[in-house]
Scaffold this motif. Structure first.
Motif, PDB file in Angstrom:
ATOM      1  N   GLY A   1       0.302  -1.007  -0.003  1.00 60.99           N
ATOM      2  CA  GLY A   1      -0.356  -0.373   0.025  1.00 60.99           C
ATOM      3  C   GLY A   1       0.600   1.291   0.246  1.00 60.99           C
ATOM      4  N   LYS A   2       2.581   1.243   0.359  1.00 65.98           N
ATOM      5  CA  LYS A   2       3.416   2.603   0.147  1.00 65.98           C
ATOM      6  C   LYS A   2       4.324   3.082  -1.658  1.00 65.98           C
ATOM      7  N   ILE A   3       3.508   1.380  -2.167  1.00 67.79           N
ATOM      8  CA  ILE A   3       3.761   1.819  -3.050  1.00 67.79           C
ATOM      9  C   ILE A   3       3.415   2.625  -4.137  1.00 67.79           C
ATOM     10  N   VAL A   4       3.809   3.504  -4.841  1.00 66.99           N
ATOM     11  CA  VAL A   4       3.539   4.578  -5.638  1.00 66.99           C
ATOM     12  C   VAL A   4       3.499   4.405  -6.943  1.00 66.99           C
ATOM     13  N   PHE A   5       4.630   3.481  -7.523  1.00 68.84           N
ATOM     14  CA  PHE A   5       4.579   3.930  -8.890  1.00 68.84           C
ATOM     15  C   PHE A   5       5.960   2.000  -9.666  1.00 68.84           C
ATOM     16  N   ILE A   6       5.772   1.483 -10.131  1.00 69.67           N
ATOM     17  CA  ILE A   6       6.630   0.669 -10.941  1.00 69.67           C
ATOM     18  C   ILE A   6       6.728   0.456 -11.686  1.00 69.67           C
ATOM     19  N   LYS A   7       7.839   0.286 -12.396  1.00 69.49           N
ATOM     20  CA  LYS A   7       8.515  -0.070 -13.532  1.00 69.49           C
ATOM     21  C   LYS A   7       9.765  -1.047 -13.687  1.00 69.49           C
ATOM     22  N   ALA A   8       9.761  -2.151 -14.587  1.00 72.30           N
ATOM     23  CA  ALA A   8      10.525  -2.784 -15.603  1.00 72.30           C
ATOM     24  C   ALA A   8      12.391  -2.009 -16.033  1.00 72.30           C
ATOM     25  N   MET A   9      12.728  -1.987 -16.239  1.00 75.10           N
ATOM     26  CA  MET A   9      12.998  -1.624 -17.295  1.00 75.10           C
ATOM     27  C   MET A   9      14.599  -1.576 -17.329  1.00 75.10           C
ATOM     28  N   THR A  10      14.863  -1.815 -18.904  1.00 81.39           N
ATOM     29  CA  THR A  10      16.786  -2.540 -19.251  1.00 81.39           C
ATOM     30  C   THR A  10      17.391  -1.666 -19.740  1.00 81.39           C
ATOM     31  N   GLU A  11      18.984  -1.265 -19.200  1.00 77.45           N
ATOM     32  CA  GLU A  11      19.860  -0.118 -19.089  1.00 77.45           C
ATOM     33  C   GLU A  11      21.554  -0.834 -19.449  1.00 77.45           C
ATOM     34  N   GLY A  12      22.502  -0.047 -20.216  1.00 79.69           N
ATOM     35  CA  GLY A  12      23.404  -0.576 -20.947  1.00 79.69           C
ATOM     36  C   GLY A  12      22.790  -0.586 -22.662  1.00 79.69           C
ATOM     37  N   SER A  13      24.415  -1.514 -23.366  1.00 82.42           N
ATOM     38  CA  SER A  13      24.095  -1.357 -24.122  1.00 82.42           C
ATOM     39  C   SER A  13      23.967  -3.219 -24.778  1.00 82.42           C
ATOM     40  N   ARG A  14      23.643  -3.293 -26.791  1.00 81.48           N
ATOM     41  CA  ARG A  14      23.114  -4.548 -27.036  1.00 81.48           C
ATOM     42  C   ARG A  14      23.972  -5.931 -25.574  1.00 81.48           C
ATOM     43  N   PHE A  15      25.449  -5.228 -25.953  1.00 81.61           N
ATOM     44  CA  PHE A  15      25.822  -6.514 -25.077  1.00 81.61           C
ATOM     45  C   PHE A  15      26.123  -6.745 -23.954  1.00 81.61           C
ATOM     46  N   ASN A  16      25.702  -6.052 -22.607  1.00 87.01           N
ATOM     47  CA  ASN A  16      26.148  -4.751 -21.528  1.00 87.01           C
ATOM     48  C   ASN A  16      24.798  -4.658 -21.499  1.00 87.01           C
ATOM     49  N   ARG A  17      23.919  -5.495 -20.900  1.00 90.97           N
ATOM     50  CA  ARG A  17      22.626  -5.026 -20.500  1.00 90.97           C
ATOM     51  C   ARG A  17      22.129  -5.714 -19.086  1.00 90.97           C
ATOM     52  N   THR A  18      21.497  -4.113 -18.464  1.00 85.62           N
ATOM     53  CA  THR A  18      21.555  -4.338 -16.551  1.00 85.62           C
ATOM     54  C   THR A  18      20.068  -4.801 -16.793  1.00 85.62           C
ATOM     55  N   HIS A  19      18.605  -5.690 -15.949  1.00 88.98           N
ATOM     56  CA  HIS A  19      17.493  -5.443 -16.172  1.00 88.98           C
ATOM     57  C   HIS A  19      17.028  -5.096 -14.363  1.00 88.98           C
ATOM     58  N   ILE A  20      16.502  -4.390 -14.766  1.00 91.79           N
ATOM     59  CA  ILE A  20      16.446  -3.432 -13.364  1.00 91.79           C
ATOM     60  C   ILE A  20      14.601  -3.650 -12.735  1.00 91.79           C
TER      61      ILE A  20
END
Length: 315
Positions: free
Chosen positions: A74-93
């Motif tokens: 109930g304290k969470i107001v916004f969520i997001k799945a995102m991907t960072e980095g280049s094509r060969f070094n991606r980080t999934h958050i």
């Protein structure tokens, strides 16, 4: 379902002004900035097992020395799945923004934080976000515009308890037993004199403990000795500074009407000269009248600054 991830830490989100009665806007930019700050600071990199429950998100660390995460849904107001980095070094958050404990959407000075988890792949980051969003939606549907403990059905009471639990740490979760009796831990402050500091304790109550019984219990918990309870009262101190004197109503019944626990607190106070509990006036006039009014919530309101102070004494 559970997911293995790495908790990266949390970062304050400043300048965020949300309205509790309006839809939450797209906070993707705020999330990206929060994740950027988290990764730059390198505050944490703990291996955790993430699970999503109806009332909370839990992240249990692999190492016993690490601190686990318990995030009320109930304290969470916004969520997001995102991907960072280049094509060969991606980080999934997987990341989310939530109000801090003691704050809520619509407060005068709300405090928000962004939390981030590094996931194995895009699918798992998306799955955690989906599960969290589903629980957030389910919790929002539990909220009702008005709630009266004396008139509520068994199902309505269960929904109100679930909504309360979804905005609180485990210590303050409520449970329902037979005959619709609700029990749980409530933080109560005590200030017997304006010149003395406020002391806080966590007290276990039920919705049936109210009036003189509540005052007697609290006087024992705060070691006030042999006092005249007619000279004391419990007040509900609201976030806007208003204070309501509780008469024949339990703090738990009040809690189940709140959108967030940070909207109100409870304080035991000695009444100033000339101020008398309304129920005592009625009982002196007509004891039968007082018993007939036992189901009502009569209150005396005063305007004051919030009495809560930082000193706490856990029971």
């Amino acid at each position: 379902m559970e997911w293995n991830a790495r908790y990266l830490g949390a970062s304050p989100v400043v300048g965020l002004d949300l309205d509790e009665f309006s839809p939450i806007p797209d906070l993707s930019q705020e999330v990206k900035e929060g994740v950027k700050n988290i990764r730059k600071s390198k505050m944490a990199d703990d291996s955790v097992v993430v699970s999503i429950e109806p009332t909370h998100l839990r992240a249990v660390p692999d190492e016993k020395t690490a601190t686990g995460i318990f995030q009320p849904i109930g304290k969470i107001v916004f969520i997001k799945a995102m991907t960072e980095g280049s094509r060969f070094n991606r980080t999934h958050i997987f990341a989310y923004i939530a109000t801090d404990e003691g704050s809520f959407v619509g407060a005068k000075n709300p405090k928000y934080s962004c939390h981030a988890y590094k996931c194995k792949n895009e699918a798992e980051a998306t799955a955690i976000a989906f599960a969290t969003g589903r629980m957030m939606s389910a919790n929002a549907q539990r909220r009702v515009d008005s709630f009266n403990m004396n008139e509520a059905t068994d199902e309505e009471i269960k929904r109100a308890i679930s909504y309360w639990n979804a905005t609180n740490p485990l210590l303050h979760h409520f449970v329902q037993s037979r005959n619709n009796i609700v029990s749980g831990n409530i933080r109560v402050d005590c200030q017997v004199h304006a010149s003395l500091k406020t002391v806080s304790k966590v007290v276990r109550l039920t919705n049936e403990i109210k009036g003189d019984e509540l005052l007697t219990l609290l006087s024992e918990k705060f070691n006030l000795g042999d006092i005249d309870i007619t000279q004391y009262a419990v007040f509900c101190a609201k976030d806007d500074g208003e204070q309501d004197m509780l008469e024949d109503v339990s703090p738990i019944s009040v809690c189940l009407t709140l959108r967030d626990p940070a909207q109100a607190s409870f304080i035991l106070r000695k009444l100033p000269p000339g101020l008398v509990r309304l129920s005592k006036i009625h009982s002196n006039r007509n004891s039968t009248l007082f018993s007939n009014m036992s189901a009502s919530n009569a209150s005396i309101s005063t305007t004051s600054s919030n009495p809560r102070q930082q000193q706490q004494q856990q029971q």
